[in-house]
Design a protein around this motif. Structure first.
Motif, PDB file in Angstrom:
ATOM      1  N   ALA A  64       0.848  -1.035   0.183  1.00  0.00           N
ATOM      2  CA  ALA A  64      -0.038   0.030  -0.082  1.00  0.00           C
ATOM      3  C   ALA A  64       0.884   1.228   0.099  1.00  0.00           C
ATOM      4  CB  ALA A  64      -0.939   0.240   1.161  1.00  0.00           C
ATOM      5  N   ASP A  65       1.946   1.177   0.763  1.00  0.00           N
ATOM      6  CA  ASP A  65       2.602   2.280   0.849  1.00  0.00           C
ATOM      7  C   ASP A  65       3.610   2.462  -0.290  1.00  0.00           C
ATOM      8  OD1 ASP A  65       1.918   3.124   3.376  1.00  0.00           O
ATOM      9  OD2 ASP A  65       3.597   2.325   4.444  1.00  0.00           O
ATOM     10  N   ILE A  67       2.499   1.418  -3.294  1.00  0.00           N
ATOM     11  CA  ILE A  67       1.525   2.113  -4.197  1.00  0.00           C
ATOM     12  C   ILE A  67       1.329   3.375  -4.153  1.00  0.00           C
ATOM     13  CG2 ILE A  67      -0.933   1.960  -4.888  1.00  0.00           C
ATOM     14  CD1 ILE A  67      -0.596  -1.439  -4.526  1.00  0.00           C
ATOM     15  N   ALA A  68       1.115   4.002  -3.090  1.00  0.00           N
ATOM     16  CA  ALA A  68       0.966   5.465  -2.552  1.00  0.00           C
ATOM     17  C   ALA A  68       1.961   6.234  -3.367  1.00  0.00           C
ATOM     18  CB  ALA A  68       0.800   5.641  -1.233  1.00  0.00           C
ATOM     19  N   ALA A  69       3.062   5.732  -3.003  1.00  0.00           N
ATOM     20  CA  ALA A  69       4.496   6.431  -3.439  1.00  0.00           C
ATOM     21  C   ALA A  69       4.635   6.629  -4.809  1.00  0.00           C
ATOM     22  CB  ALA A  69       5.899   5.870  -2.789  1.00  0.00           C
ATOM     23  N   LYS A  71       1.729   6.260  -6.976  1.00  0.00           N
ATOM     24  CA  LYS A  71       0.979   7.332  -7.572  1.00  0.00           C
ATOM     25  C   LYS A  71       1.362   8.557  -7.099  1.00  0.00           C
ATOM     26  CE  LYS A  71      -3.375   5.612  -7.105  1.00  0.00           C
ATOM     27  NZ  LYS A  71      -4.841   5.280  -6.704  1.00  0.00           N
ATOM     28  N   ASN A  72       1.709   8.886  -6.140  1.00  0.00           N
ATOM     29  CA  ASN A  72       1.838  10.403  -5.686  1.00  0.00           C
ATOM     30  C   ASN A  72       3.171  10.951  -5.904  1.00  0.00           C
ATOM     31  OD1 ASN A  72      -0.912  10.248  -4.656  1.00  0.00           O
ATOM     32  ND2 ASN A  72       0.082   9.418  -2.865  1.00  0.00           N
ATOM     33  N   LYS A  74       7.565  10.594  -5.015  1.00  0.00           N
ATOM     34  CA  LYS A  74       8.331  10.603  -3.434  1.00  0.00           C
ATOM     35  C   LYS A  74       9.641  11.080  -3.847  1.00  0.00           C
ATOM     36  CE  LYS A  74       9.264   8.129   0.608  1.00  0.00           C
ATOM     37  NZ  LYS A  74       8.593   7.314   1.668  1.00  0.00           N
ATOM     38  N   PRO A  79       5.227  11.579  -9.706  1.00  0.00           N
ATOM     39  CA  PRO A  79       4.098  10.702  -9.787  1.00  0.00           C
ATOM     40  C   PRO A  79       3.601  10.236 -10.956  1.00  0.00           C
ATOM     41  CG  PRO A  79       3.464  13.128  -9.722  1.00  0.00           C
ATOM     42  CD  PRO A  79       4.815  12.869  -9.845  1.00  0.00           C
ATOM     43  N   ALA A  81       0.072   8.689 -10.966  1.00  0.00           N
ATOM     44  CA  ALA A  81      -1.155   8.956 -10.895  1.00  0.00           C
ATOM     45  C   ALA A  81      -1.773   9.356 -12.368  1.00  0.00           C
ATOM     46  CB  ALA A  81      -1.631   9.577  -9.896  1.00  0.00           C
ATOM     47  N   ASP A  86      -4.296   2.000 -11.584  1.00  0.00           N
ATOM     48  CA  ASP A  86      -4.212   1.532 -10.286  1.00  0.00           C
ATOM     49  C   ASP A  86      -3.765   0.227 -10.391  1.00  0.00           C
ATOM     50  OD1 ASP A  86      -4.868   3.750  -9.327  1.00  0.00           O
ATOM     51  OD2 ASP A  86      -6.759   3.047  -8.373  1.00  0.00           O
ATOM     52  N   LYS A  90       0.070  -1.458  -9.344  1.00  0.00           N
ATOM     53  CA  LYS A  90      -0.031  -2.533  -8.323  1.00  0.00           C
ATOM     54  C   LYS A  90       0.783  -3.804  -9.074  1.00  0.00           C
ATOM     55  CE  LYS A  90      -2.864  -6.165  -6.189  1.00  0.00           C
ATOM     56  NZ  LYS A  90      -4.133  -6.604  -5.850  1.00  0.00           N
TER      57      LYS A  90
END
Length: 100
Positions: A64-65, A67-69, A71-72, A74, A79, A81, A86, A90
């Motif tokens: 999850a972390d 995937i968030a990194a 998408k957004n 880091k 990013p 996204a 999605d 993944k």
């Protein structure tokens, strides 16, 4: 287990694990490998310039972390996204975790 059954079981295991990654290897190669390297070492010209850590530094991070990194973004990583679905993100994360 006889030899034929063992070969079939091994083939099924390989197919199943590859299917779990979906498009992951192709996405990683086209979007990630430039910085993270084919082996996840970060040992590429772009990776060195941006001080990309090796995959081993964040391999225990939750899916999850990661995937968030992805998408957004880091740090210096852009990013994805809106550039990747999605499901593609993944798949790339699942593949990334194989690069130990």
């Amino acid at each position: 287990m006889n030899r034929k059954a063992m070969v079939v079981a091994a083939a099924l295991a390989l197919c199943t694990s590859g299917m779990a990654w979906g498009q992951g290897p192709d996405i990683y190669k086209s979007k990630c490998q430039m910085c993270h390297g084919a082996d996840g070492s970060g040992n590429t010209p772009a990776g060195k310039m941006m001080k990309v850590p090796a995959v081993s530094a964040f391999i225990k991070t939750s899916d999850a972390d990661l995937i968030a990194a992805t998408k957004n973004g880091k740090g210096k990583m852009q990013p994805f996204a809106g550039k990747l679905t999605d499901a593609q993100i993944k798949d790339a994360v699942l593949y990334l975790k194989t690069l130990k």
